[in-house]
Design a protein around this motif. Sequence first.
Motif, mmCIF file in Angstrom:
data_model
loop_
_atom_site.group_PDB
_atom_site.id
_atom_site.type_symbol
_atom_site.label_atom_id
_atom_site.label_comp_id
_atom_site.label_asym_id
_atom_site.label_seq_id
_atom_site.Cartn_x
_atom_site.Cartn_y
_atom_site.Cartn_z
ATOM 1 N N ALA A 117 -4.116 -7.779 7.384
ATOM 2 C CA ALA A 117 -3.786 -6.347 7.356
ATOM 3 C C ALA A 117 -3.124 -5.967 6.030
ATOM 4 C CB ALA A 117 -2.885 -5.989 8.530
ATOM 5 N N VAL A 118 -2.237 -6.822 5.522
ATOM 6 C CA VAL A 118 -1.596 -6.553 4.227
ATOM 7 C C VAL A 118 -2.658 -6.455 3.127
ATOM 8 C CG1 VAL A 118 -0.113 -7.544 2.427
ATOM 9 C CG2 VAL A 118 0.669 -7.520 4.803
ATOM 10 N N LEU A 119 -3.585 -7.395 3.101
ATOM 11 C CA LEU A 119 -4.652 -7.357 2.091
ATOM 12 C C LEU A 119 -5.494 -6.095 2.219
ATOM 13 C CD1 LEU A 119 -5.754 -11.104 2.083
ATOM 14 C CD2 LEU A 119 -4.501 -9.883 0.289
ATOM 15 N N ALA A 120 -5.783 -5.680 3.436
ATOM 16 C CA ALA A 120 -6.572 -4.454 3.646
ATOM 17 C C ALA A 120 -5.801 -3.231 3.169
ATOM 18 C CB ALA A 120 -6.949 -4.312 5.122
ATOM 19 N N ILE A 121 -4.499 -3.208 3.381
ATOM 20 C CA ILE A 121 -3.674 -2.090 2.903
ATOM 21 C C ILE A 121 -3.678 -2.049 1.379
ATOM 22 C CG2 ILE A 121 -1.285 -1.251 2.708
ATOM 23 C CD1 ILE A 121 -0.906 -2.276 5.637
ATOM 24 N N LEU A 122 -3.562 -3.203 0.741
ATOM 25 C CA LEU A 122 -3.550 -3.256 -0.725
ATOM 26 C C LEU A 122 -4.873 -2.780 -1.324
ATOM 27 C CD1 LEU A 122 -1.687 -6.648 -1.300
ATOM 28 C CD2 LEU A 122 -0.784 -4.329 -1.655
ATOM 29 N N LYS A 123 -5.965 -3.004 -0.613
ATOM 30 C CA LYS A 123 -7.297 -2.583 -1.085
ATOM 31 C C LYS A 123 -7.591 -1.118 -0.797
ATOM 32 C CE LYS A 123 -9.325 -7.157 -0.493
ATOM 33 N NZ LYS A 123 -10.246 -7.975 0.316
ATOM 34 N N ALA A 124 -6.872 -0.517 0.146
ATOM 35 C CA ALA A 124 -7.142 0.866 0.556
ATOM 36 C C ALA A 124 -6.656 1.863 -0.496
ATOM 37 C CB ALA A 124 -6.457 1.153 1.890
ATOM 38 N N PRO A 125 -7.294 3.019 -0.595
ATOM 39 C CA PRO A 125 -6.793 4.064 -1.500
ATOM 40 C C PRO A 125 -5.377 4.471 -1.097
ATOM 41 C CG PRO A 125 -8.990 4.611 -0.676
ATOM 42 C CD PRO A 125 -8.511 3.431 0.106
ATOM 43 N N ALA A 126 -4.560 4.802 -2.074
ATOM 44 C CA ALA A 126 -3.157 5.150 -1.823
ATOM 45 C C ALA A 126 -3.020 6.270 -0.799
ATOM 46 C CB ALA A 126 -2.467 5.531 -3.137
ATOM 47 N N ASN A 127 -3.869 7.272 -0.872
ATOM 48 C CA ASN A 127 -3.724 8.409 0.050
ATOM 49 C C ASN A 127 -4.020 8.049 1.501
ATOM 50 O OD1 ASN A 127 -6.522 8.159 -0.469
ATOM 51 N ND2 ASN A 127 -6.861 10.319 -0.088
ATOM 52 N N VAL A 128 -4.672 6.925 1.736
ATOM 53 C CA VAL A 128 -4.973 6.489 3.101
ATOM 54 C C VAL A 128 -3.760 5.799 3.739
ATOM 55 C CG1 VAL A 128 -6.396 4.859 4.448
ATOM 56 C CG2 VAL A 128 -7.453 6.310 2.698
ATOM 57 N N VAL A 129 -2.921 5.165 2.921
ATOM 58 C CA VAL A 129 -1.819 4.363 3.461
ATOM 59 C C VAL A 129 -0.437 4.907 3.140
ATOM 60 C CG1 VAL A 129 -3.186 2.241 3.541
ATOM 61 C CG2 VAL A 129 -1.893 2.790 1.473
ATOM 62 N N ASN A 130 -0.314 5.813 2.196
ATOM 63 C CA ASN A 130 1.005 6.285 1.762
ATOM 64 C C ASN A 130 1.759 7.003 2.884
ATOM 65 O OD1 ASN A 130 3.122 6.723 -0.113
ATOM 66 N ND2 ASN A 130 2.360 8.775 -0.527
ATOM 67 N N GLY A 131 2.941 6.489 3.206
ATOM 68 C CA GLY A 131 3.806 7.126 4.182
ATOM 69 C C GLY A 131 3.482 6.827 5.619
ATOM 70 N N HIS A 132 2.516 5.957 5.861
ATOM 71 C CA HIS A 132 2.108 5.667 7.232
ATOM 72 C C HIS A 132 2.808 4.432 7.778
ATOM 73 C CE1 HIS A 132 -0.958 8.735 7.437
ATOM 74 N NE2 HIS A 132 -1.294 8.406 6.202
#
Length: 193
Positions: A117-132
């Motif tokens: 999950a950490v690796l998937a978050i690092l690969k995701a665009p910032a706007n998809v994960v920021n603040g979630h």
Amino acid sequence: MPMKRFQLMQSVNPEGLYGCVQACLPYLQQNESGRGRIITISPLIYSRCLRGKTAYAMGKSGMSALTMGLAMDFERERRTDMAITSLWPAAAIDSAATQGPQTDRSQLRVPTIFSDAVLAILKAPANVVNGHCLLDEDFLRDHAGIHDFTKYALVSGTTPRRIMPAKKPDLTVEEQADEGTRMDSTQIRAAKL
């Protein structure tokens, strides 16, 4: 819970995270690419997480609040390639915290689910994960295309019980972007000195 233990929890969890983030931010902001990611280990904020562990939940909720608040600052400062995200397991994970004679190992997952999950978050665009505040299983399902979680069961052939809500609570309000009149309290304080 004794006050000393409560204070230790608060100094390790929200205070420790705040200090770590404060120390890292200048380096992330100086990064030539403007990219930066911070992942905290804190849960969704919802009512049941307080049951039976209020003191612990207070600190962890503070960490999640830091995630949501700093994300708003990133947006306000138009730091579109920077993101802070909280991550928490949807089902219990085999770790030092889950060891003991009463532990039902069939209700645990291997730690690999969390690292994936950490690796998937690092690969995701910032706007998809920021603040979630994300759950490992849900993020892997929704953003990494993983639908079979049997490989993460500690005991082969078991399905560990989900300990987190099936639906993530939404803490946003209609007036989310309305900041009113902003004041810099450090300037106000300096003017009084």
